[in-house]
Enzyme design. Structure first.
Site, short mmCIF file in Angstrom:
data_model
loop_
_atom_site.label_atom_id
_atom_site.label_comp_id
_atom_site.label_asym_id
_atom_site.label_seq_id
_atom_site.Cartn_x
_atom_site.Cartn_y
_atom_site.Cartn_z
N HIS A 97 1.13 -1.17 -0.11
CA HIS A 97 -0.04 -0.04 -0.05
C HIS A 97 0.71 1.20 -0.17
CE1 HIS A 97 -3.11 3.00 1.39
NE2 HIS A 97 -3.97 2.14 0.91
N LEU A 153 -0.81 3.11 6.38
CA LEU A 153 -2.21 2.87 6.45
C LEU A 153 -2.66 3.57 7.76
CD1 LEU A 153 -2.40 -0.81 5.31
CD2 LEU A 153 -2.82 1.03 4.01
N LEU A 186 -10.50 -4.13 3.72
CA LEU A 186 -9.74 -3.66 2.59
C LEU A 186 -8.41 -3.03 3.32
CD1 LEU A 186 -8.85 -3.16 -0.36
CD2 LEU A 186 -10.57 -0.81 -0.42
N ASP A 187 -7.36 -3.09 3.03
CA ASP A 187 -6.02 -2.49 3.47
C ASP A 187 -5.93 -2.14 5.02
OD1 ASP A 187 -5.13 -1.99 0.98
OD2 ASP A 187 -6.26 -0.04 0.75
N GLU A 188 -6.26 -3.26 5.57
CA GLU A 188 -6.38 -3.46 7.09
C GLU A 188 -5.98 -4.44 7.51
OE1 GLU A 188 -10.19 -2.20 8.93
OE2 GLU A 188 -10.52 -0.52 7.73
#
Length: 294
Positions: free
Chosen positions: A202, A206, A237-239
């Site tokens: 990413h 984040l 999502l993205d976690e």
């Protein structure tokens, strides 16, 4: 009851070594129990790292060791099973020299893919890349330069595209999937199927600057640090659990294009570090977090 993971095998000519990783409820005597078992198996410990998470009383251990007579990893794993059951250990025993079979997924940006291919080709990463999957044809020439099969899978129907990717995972006996700037969101079902063996990169710390044009967003906000985060893929999502992060200091003189240029380097290096850590069995899951033995 915790289950054990499949054992990898190694068929090279160089004498192999083993890596045992485990987690279990913390209690006195765990290190002694494991090291005694290795000694009784005729083993010699090359490196050992441990961590006790006092917040939830969980114990984590990574041991790199050799065994006289080159006992197969599958046999060693079976021998370890009774001790693991006694202490409720989730464990994995692999041969350290076995390259991790890695499927790389990419869209149009090739900087992360190129870095992985180069490091793998020079032996800097203990991975083997049997295939590259992309929803665009742009990077086929890059794949060909490294003699890696390239599969163009357009995302017209998401379910069909993911089914083709997962079929390759099974067909090619893939251990790890790397999203090297693959600009598609995987379905919840696919995320669950690849849990703990899919890594994404990413373009920030984040959860900052989600969505399109992240470096333009960073420029507009006048950031002084840009970074990248490599994490395991989850349905959120993205976690997913974070494996590694990279950072670079920037200033007001840099344009959005400058930020994107240097950001690509941070992304590439951070993703490669995360893949290396995973390939060397240095990352253990700890709920929504990770324990990373550097």
């Amino acid at each position: 009851m915790r289950s054990k993971a499949p054992v990898q095998t190694y068929s090279g000519r160089v004498p192999s070594t083993n890596i045992l990783t485990l987690s279990c409820p913390d209690r006195p005597g765990l290190v002694y129990a494991v090291t005694r078992w290795i000694a009784e198996a005729g083993g010699n410990i090359l490196d050992s790292q441990q961590f006790s998470d006092t917040s939830d009383d969980e114990f984590f251990l990574r041991v790199h060791f050799t065994v006289l007579g080159s006992v197969p990893a599958a046999e060693l794993s079976d021998r370890f099973a009774p001790l693991a059951a006694e202490h409720r250990m989730a464990y994995r025993l692999v041969v350290a020299e076995t390259p991790v079979r890695t499927l790389v997924m990419v869209s149009k940006e090739g900087h992360c893919l190129n870095d992985l291919l180069y490091r793998q080709s020079t032996g800097a990463l203990n991975i083997e890349i049997p295939a590259i999957v992309s929803n665009h044809p742009d990077l086929a020439r890059l794949a060909a330069a490294y003699d890696v099969p390239f599969h163009h899978v357009p995302v017209v129907d998401k379910a069909d595209a993911e089914a083709r990717m997962l079929a390759l995972v099974d067909e090619l006996d893939v251990d790890l999937v790397v999203l090297a700037r693959y600009m598609q969101i995987l379905s919840d079902d696919t995320c669950r199927r690849l849990e703990g063996r899919a890594i994404n990169i990413h373009h920030s710390f984040l959860p900052s600057f989600k969505g399109a044009r992240p470096y333009q967003q960073a420029h507009d906000r006048g950031v002084k640090l840009i970074g990248a985060t490599a994490h395991y893929v989850t349905a959120a999502l993205d976690e997913g659990p974070i494996i590694d992060q990279g950072v670079l200091r920037v200033d007001h003189r840099m344009t959005a294009a400058d930020l994107a240029r240097v950001g690509r380097d941070v992304e590439s290096q951070t993703l490669s570090r995360a893949v290396q850590l995973h390939a060397e069995s240095r990352v253990l899951m700890n709920g929504p977090r990770t324990v990373v033995f550097a």
